[in-house]
Design a protein around this motif. Structure first.
Motif, PDB file in Angstrom:
ATOM      1  N   GLN A   1       0.819  -1.205   0.000  1.00 50.62           N
ATOM      2  CA  GLN A   1       0.000   0.000   0.000  1.00 50.62           C
ATOM      3  C   GLN A   1       0.860   1.265   0.000  1.00 50.62           C
ATOM      4  O   GLN A   1       1.879   1.329   0.693  1.00 50.62           O
ATOM      5  CB  GLN A   1      -0.923   0.016   1.225  1.00 50.62           C
ATOM      6  N   PRO A   2       0.436   2.289  -0.747  1.00 52.99           N
ATOM      7  CA  PRO A   2       1.151   3.565  -0.718  1.00 52.99           C
ATOM      8  C   PRO A   2       0.897   4.298   0.588  1.00 52.99           C
ATOM      9  O   PRO A   2      -0.193   4.210   1.166  1.00 52.99           O
ATOM     10  CB  PRO A   2       0.545   4.333  -1.900  1.00 52.99           C
ATOM     11  N   SER A   3       1.884   5.014   1.056  1.00 55.30           N
ATOM     12  CA  SER A   3       1.710   5.791   2.284  1.00 55.30           C
ATOM     13  C   SER A   3       0.625   6.848   2.126  1.00 55.30           C
ATOM     14  O   SER A   3      -0.017   7.245   3.101  1.00 55.30           O
ATOM     15  CB  SER A   3       3.042   6.449   2.659  1.00 55.30           C
ATOM     16  N   SER A   4       0.399   7.295   0.893  1.00 55.30           N
ATOM     17  CA  SER A   4      -0.604   8.335   0.610  1.00 55.30           C
ATOM     18  C   SER A   4      -1.974   7.743   0.316  1.00 55.30           C
ATOM     19  O   SER A   4      -2.771   8.348  -0.408  1.00 55.30           O
ATOM     20  CB  SER A   4      -0.139   9.182  -0.579  1.00 55.30           C
ATOM     21  N   PHE A   5      -2.275   6.584   0.874  1.00 49.75           N
ATOM     22  CA  PHE A   5      -3.544   5.889   0.612  1.00 49.75           C
ATOM     23  C   PHE A   5      -4.746   6.800   0.851  1.00 49.75           C
ATOM     24  O   PHE A   5      -5.679   6.848   0.061  1.00 49.75           O
ATOM     25  CB  PHE A   5      -3.635   4.662   1.528  1.00 49.75           C
ATOM     26  N   PHE A   6      -4.737   7.522   1.953  1.00 51.86           N
ATOM     27  CA  PHE A   6      -5.885   8.341   2.358  1.00 51.86           C
ATOM     28  C   PHE A   6      -5.734   9.737   1.753  1.00 51.86           C
ATOM     29  O   PHE A   6      -4.846  10.495   2.112  1.00 51.86           O
ATOM     30  CB  PHE A   6      -5.931   8.450   3.886  1.00 51.86           C
ATOM     31  N   GLY A   7      -6.610  10.073   0.807  1.00 50.14           N
ATOM     32  CA  GLY A   7      -6.576  11.380   0.161  1.00 50.14           C
ATOM     33  C   GLY A   7      -7.925  12.064   0.220  1.00 50.14           C
ATOM     34  O   GLY A   7      -8.822  11.652   0.970  1.00 50.14           O
ATOM     35  N   PHE A   8      -8.091  13.086  -0.599  1.00 52.58           N
ATOM     36  CA  PHE A   8      -9.292  13.915  -0.534  1.00 52.58           C
ATOM     37  C   PHE A   8      -9.848  14.176  -1.926  1.00 52.58           C
ATOM     38  O   PHE A   8      -9.102  14.251  -2.905  1.00 52.58           O
ATOM     39  CB  PHE A   8      -8.984  15.241   0.158  1.00 52.58           C
ATOM     40  N   SER A   9     -11.153  14.324  -1.979  1.00 52.17           N
ATOM     41  CA  SER A   9     -11.874  14.676  -3.192  1.00 52.17           C
ATOM     42  C   SER A   9     -12.562  16.012  -2.949  1.00 52.17           C
ATOM     43  O   SER A   9     -13.412  16.118  -2.065  1.00 52.17           O
ATOM     44  CB  SER A   9     -12.910  13.592  -3.524  1.00 52.17           C
ATOM     45  N   VAL A  10     -12.187  17.030  -3.708  1.00 50.62           N
ATOM     46  CA  VAL A  10     -12.757  18.363  -3.547  1.00 50.62           C
ATOM     47  C   VAL A  10     -13.758  18.610  -4.673  1.00 50.62           C
ATOM     48  O   VAL A  10     -13.395  18.528  -5.853  1.00 50.62           O
ATOM     49  CB  VAL A  10     -11.656  19.447  -3.587  1.00 50.62           C
ATOM     50  N   GLU A  11     -15.005  18.882  -4.316  1.00 44.77           N
ATOM     51  CA  GLU A  11     -15.986  19.231  -5.347  1.00 44.77           C
ATOM     52  C   GLU A  11     -15.479  20.443  -6.119  1.00 44.77           C
ATOM     53  O   GLU A  11     -15.076  21.450  -5.543  1.00 44.77           O
ATOM     54  CB  GLU A  11     -17.343  19.524  -4.712  1.00 44.77           C
ATOM     55  N   MET A  12     -15.478  20.327  -7.443  1.00 45.46           N
ATOM     56  CA  MET A  12     -14.868  21.367  -8.279  1.00 45.46           C
ATOM     57  C   MET A  12     -15.469  22.740  -8.009  1.00 45.46           C
ATOM     58  O   MET A  12     -14.762  23.751  -8.009  1.00 45.46           O
ATOM     59  CB  MET A  12     -15.027  21.002  -9.745  1.00 45.46           C
ATOM     60  N   SER A  13     -16.754  22.795  -7.721  1.00 46.42           N
ATOM     61  CA  SER A  13     -17.433  24.083  -7.534  1.00 46.42           C
ATOM     62  C   SER A  13     -17.008  24.806  -6.273  1.00 46.42           C
ATOM     63  O   SER A  13     -17.269  26.008  -6.133  1.00 46.42           O
ATOM     64  CB  SER A  13     -18.952  23.880  -7.510  1.00 46.42           C
ATOM     65  N   VAL A  14     -16.371  24.109  -5.323  1.00 47.69           N
ATOM     66  CA  VAL A  14     -15.914  24.777  -4.104  1.00 47.69           C
ATOM     67  C   VAL A  14     -14.384  24.791  -4.014  1.00 47.69           C
ATOM     68  O   VAL A  14     -13.827  25.108  -2.967  1.00 47.69           O
ATOM     69  CB  VAL A  14     -16.518  24.132  -2.831  1.00 47.69           C
ATOM     70  N   SER A  15     -13.717  24.465  -5.111  1.00 47.05           N
ATOM     71  CA  SER A  15     -12.254  24.431  -5.085  1.00 47.05           C
ATOM     72  C   SER A  15     -11.660  25.801  -4.801  1.00 47.05           C
ATOM     73  O   SER A  15     -10.575  25.905  -4.218  1.00 47.05           O
ATOM     74  CB  SER A  15     -11.707  23.876  -6.399  1.00 47.05           C
ATOM     75  N   ASN A  16     -12.360  26.868  -5.181  1.00 45.04           N
ATOM     76  CA  ASN A  16     -11.843  28.214  -4.877  1.00 45.04           C
ATOM     77  C   ASN A  16     -11.946  28.538  -3.393  1.00 45.04           C
ATOM     78  O   ASN A  16     -11.189  29.376  -2.889  1.00 45.04           O
ATOM     79  CB  ASN A  16     -12.568  29.274  -5.703  1.00 45.04           C
ATOM     80  N   GLN A  17     -12.837  27.877  -2.668  1.00 41.97           N
ATOM     81  CA  GLN A  17     -12.905  28.058  -1.215  1.00 41.97           C
ATOM     82  C   GLN A  17     -11.796  27.274  -0.507  1.00 41.97           C
ATOM     83  O   GLN A  17     -11.230  27.740   0.475  1.00 41.97           O
ATOM     84  CB  GLN A  17     -14.262  27.587  -0.691  1.00 41.97           C
ATOM     85  N   ILE A  18     -11.493  26.093  -1.030  1.00 39.79           N
ATOM     86  CA  ILE A  18     -10.535  25.207  -0.376  1.00 39.79           C
ATOM     87  C   ILE A  18      -9.100  25.561  -0.758  1.00 39.79           C
ATOM     88  O   ILE A  18      -8.216  25.658   0.105  1.00 39.79           O
ATOM     89  CB  ILE A  18     -10.831  23.738  -0.733  1.00 39.79           C
ATOM     90  N   LEU A  19      -8.842  25.736  -2.043  1.00 39.10           N
ATOM     91  CA  LEU A  19      -7.479  25.972  -2.521  1.00 39.10           C
ATOM     92  C   LEU A  19      -7.077  27.432  -2.433  1.00 39.10           C
ATOM     93  O   LEU A  19      -5.943  27.759  -2.102  1.00 39.10           O
ATOM     94  CB  LEU A  19      -7.331  25.489  -3.967  1.00 39.10           C
ATOM     95  N   GLY A  20      -8.002  28.324  -2.757  1.00 34.17           N
ATOM     96  CA  GLY A  20      -7.730  29.753  -2.806  1.00 34.17           C
ATOM     97  C   GLY A  20      -8.532  30.372  -3.929  1.00 34.17           C
ATOM     98  O   GLY A  20      -8.889  29.696  -4.896  1.00 34.17           O
ATOM     99  N   LYS A  21      -8.803  31.667  -3.827  1.00 33.38           N
ATOM    100  CA  LYS A  21      -9.715  32.261  -4.814  1.00 33.38           C
ATOM    101  C   LYS A  21      -9.085  32.369  -6.193  1.00 33.38           C
ATOM    102  O   LYS A  21      -9.776  32.382  -7.203  1.00 33.38           O
ATOM    103  CB  LYS A  21     -10.231  33.612  -4.334  1.00 33.38           C
ATOM    104  N   ASN A  22      -7.758  32.473  -6.253  1.00 38.25           N
ATOM    105  CA  ASN A  22      -7.023  32.386  -7.511  1.00 38.25           C
ATOM    106  C   ASN A  22      -5.559  32.153  -7.173  1.00 38.25           C
ATOM    107  O   ASN A  22      -5.199  32.017  -5.995  1.00 38.25           O
ATOM    108  CB  ASN A  22      -7.225  33.633  -8.390  1.00 38.25           C
TER     109      ASN A  22
END
Length: 642
Positions: A87-108
């Protein structure tokens, strides 16, 4: 005074705070109502955003008869039958709904969300990388445009939302990929995206072409269709749409992409709602498209709260549903449905990912998805998927109006004075990453511990055939201490072990959970960095037998090799965006000098003045800009101190 000189190889980025089931993300935000975490509340009486819902449920009664409170676990060096694939150490990851990616990642790409960087950095420290998908229902109609007003990288057309889940059409710019690339240069995040799949004649390949050009090898794969077995139900295909039709469409996509389709696509992405995996395999999907398929994938939630949100289906009462999440059977039953699929994938040399999941579709349940019980459930579920030969699981993130978010930024108009809310599923990620270790060679085994009792499951993690860690769960809640059990772990040659606990007072508790004594606090209290002192217990063994106490409720990670403790802090980014000397953001000069986001931080102690950080600022570089905001200027490419 040190002067910052920025090369122009890649644009610089100023870091500051800005203001479901793949079936469902809720897009319209309710007004925020201040929550009270200590008060039990009826969900129907709360009218604010779901992410801060104060509903606290009652923990289930203790089982009768109770499980045994003492049992043994014997492990042997040299490997064991039944353990998972590597198993990869990075097994547990995240799925960000595209429509809220600007809230999670940054506005630009000029304004990256620093708490997101810190949260990813915590995991990169432990696993080397984090895998994040940006997609979901809103990827399916997303349109690439040259520009959007006010420098935005994302715009939603709420008025023209469609299908039962009210999915809005989405416009985005290339800046979405630029901010993703910038994040990867700071912390080692690697990405999944999805090709729009509602219009197939012709396919819109703008996302594929632009993302590959900007992200390069930071892009792990492109999803070909998001839950195609739900297309008919949601009105996006004719009622007779079948697995063969999906097969044909993927073939058309590959033909349109040409050489760009090689080893990049992800499918079939079934929700297992209308079709079963075997129906897809029977079309020849894997054999025909093997050269194009980077991963096989599915999307699955164990339950739904759709009636409460949209009047769809039937009502699931959270209090009555809660016990379903507080048992080992939940993850076992979910994972068992894919055992034939993961076995088939191994014969084809393909890895399988649970591409989108969480506690329940339609945003999760109040009092369940945001409780400590969900942290135990998410961790047990992830370990069970690993044991069942999945190679990753991505837990979904929606907007303010979902209960299950691993982490949630404050409402935009409050981002200058409130911090983030870290949910239970992020604690699951942290513990899972440490359970798998850093070597990308862990094998996971469900031990069927305590005669298979559903409330006290346990797993062993092996590396190179040797047992290295044991994961112990206690799903019960018992303030008296009477349900604390002792697992006696026997491994030849052991003299002592280290133990880290994921703990809370009750499975119903909200916020303030503790991982090895550290916490991200309650609502609006986190900048993405663990607060408090790490508490790692040492247990002495006798003749190779180590007695491990597991309180009710808790999770215990037993480190059979004491040198695996994560003792030094992850590289962090100061985040506070209010005035005052106690909130001055700082970053170590050596990090600015040497870090490219992938390495160079190990062994360099970060300094910060933020409360709860490792220690006070030493040798810092402060950059202050208007309105008294103190921020850190970080660079995606070459940044040199002269």
């Amino acid at each position: 005074m040190a002067k910052l000189t920025i090369t122009s190889a890649i644009a610089s980025f100023l870091l500051t705070i800005t203001a479901i089931n793949g079936e469902v993300t809720i897009y319209k935000q309710k007004p925020l109502v201040e929550p009270t975490l200590t008060e039990t509340a009826d969900a129907a009486s709360y009218t604010g955003a779901a992410a801060y819902d104060p509903t606290v449920l009652n923990p289930p009664a203790l089982p009768d008869p109770p499980p045994a409170m003492a049992f043994s676990i014997g492990l042997q060096n040299g490997g064991t039958m039944g353990a998972s694939i590597l198993q990869p150490s990075s097994f547990f990851g995240f799925s960000v709904e595209m429509s809220v990616s600007n809230q999670i990642l940054g506005k630009n790409s000029s304004y990256i969300q620093v708490p997101f960087l810190n949260l990813m950095s915590n995991l990169v420290k432990r696993a080397g990388e984090v895998r994040v998908r940006v997609g979901g229902n809103t990827q399916e109609t997303a349109k690439l445009v040259d520009t959007l007003p006010d420098g935005k990288m994302l715009a939603k057309d709420i008025e023209n939302a469609s299908n039962p889940t009210q999915t809005p059409p989405l416009d985005y710019t290339r800046d979405l990929f630029t901010i993703m690339s910038a994040i990867s240069d700071l912390v080692n995040v690697r990405w999944f995206l999805g090709i729009p799949f509602f219009d197939t004649n012709p396919f819109d390949l703008s996302l594929s072409q632009a993302s590959r050009a900007i992200l390069g090898d930071k892009l792990l794969g492109l999803q070909a269709g998001n839950e195609p077995d739900l297309y008919s139900r949601h009105g996006h295909r004719n009622s007779d749409y079948a697995p063969q039709n999906y097969y044909d469409e993927v073939g058309s996509l590959i033909a349109a992409m040409g050489d760009d389709a090689r080893n990049i696509l992800i499918g079939p992405n079934l929700a297992n709602a209308e079709w079963q995996p075997q129906q897809i395999w029977d079309t020849g999907f894997v054999d025909s498209y093997s050269d194009s398929l980077a991963f096989l994938s599915f999307e699955r939630y164990p339950n739904d709260n759709c009636f409460a949100q949209f009047g769809i289906g039937h009502f699931n009462d959270p209090q009555e549903t809660f016990p379903e999440y507080l048992t080992h059977k939940s993850g076992q039953e979910l994972a068992s449905q894919y055992l034939e699929a993961t076995a088939y994938a191994q014969t084809k040399g393909k890895a399988v990912i649970m591409f989108e999941t969480n506690t329940a579709s339609c945003g999760g349940f109040p009092g369940i998805s945001d409780s400590f019980g969900a942290a135990l459930w998410g961790l047990d579920y992830a370990l069970q998927l690993a044991h069942s030969n999945f190679s990753g699981a991505l837990f979904h993130i929606g907007g303010q109006n979902v209960y299950y978010n691993p982490f949630t930024p404050p409402p935009t108009n409050q981002s200058a004075f409130r911090q983030w809310t870290v949910g239970p599923i992020y604690y699951s990620a942290l513990a899972m990453t440490e359970a798998l270790g850093r070597g990308n060679n862990a094998q996971v085994l469900d031990l069927n511990a305590n005669d298979g009792n559903e409330f006290t499951p346990a797993y062993a993690i092996f590396e190179d055939g040797e047992p290295t860690r044991v994961a112990l769960f206690n799903y019960l809640t018992d303030p008296s201490g009477g349900s604390t059990y002792t697992a006696s772990i026997a491994v030849a040659g052991l003299t002592s072990v280290k133990v880290k606990y994921l703990s809370a007072d009750s499975v119903s508790q909200k916020g303030g959970f503790r991982w090895a004594g550290q916490t991200f606090g309650n609502h609006f209290e986190s900048d993405g960095r663990l607060m408090g002192d790490e508490d790692v217990r040492e247990v002495q063994c006798s003749d190779g037998v180590c007695p491990i106490e597991v309180p009710a409720p808790s999770f215990a990670l037993v480190l059979l090799k004491g040198d695996e403790v994560v003792s030094e802090p992850a590289a962090t980014f100061a985040t506070t965006a209010v005035t005052g000397g106690g909130n001055t953001a700082t970053v170590d000069e050596k990090v600015l000098e040497t870090s490219n986001g992938h390495s160079g931080w190990d062994g360099i102690g970060m300094r910060s003045t933020s409360r709860g950080s490792v220690d006070a600022a030493v040798g810092r570089v402060d950059v202050t800009i208007g309105f008294g905001l103190t921020v850190v200027s970080m660079i995606c490419a070459a940044l040199v101190l002269i």
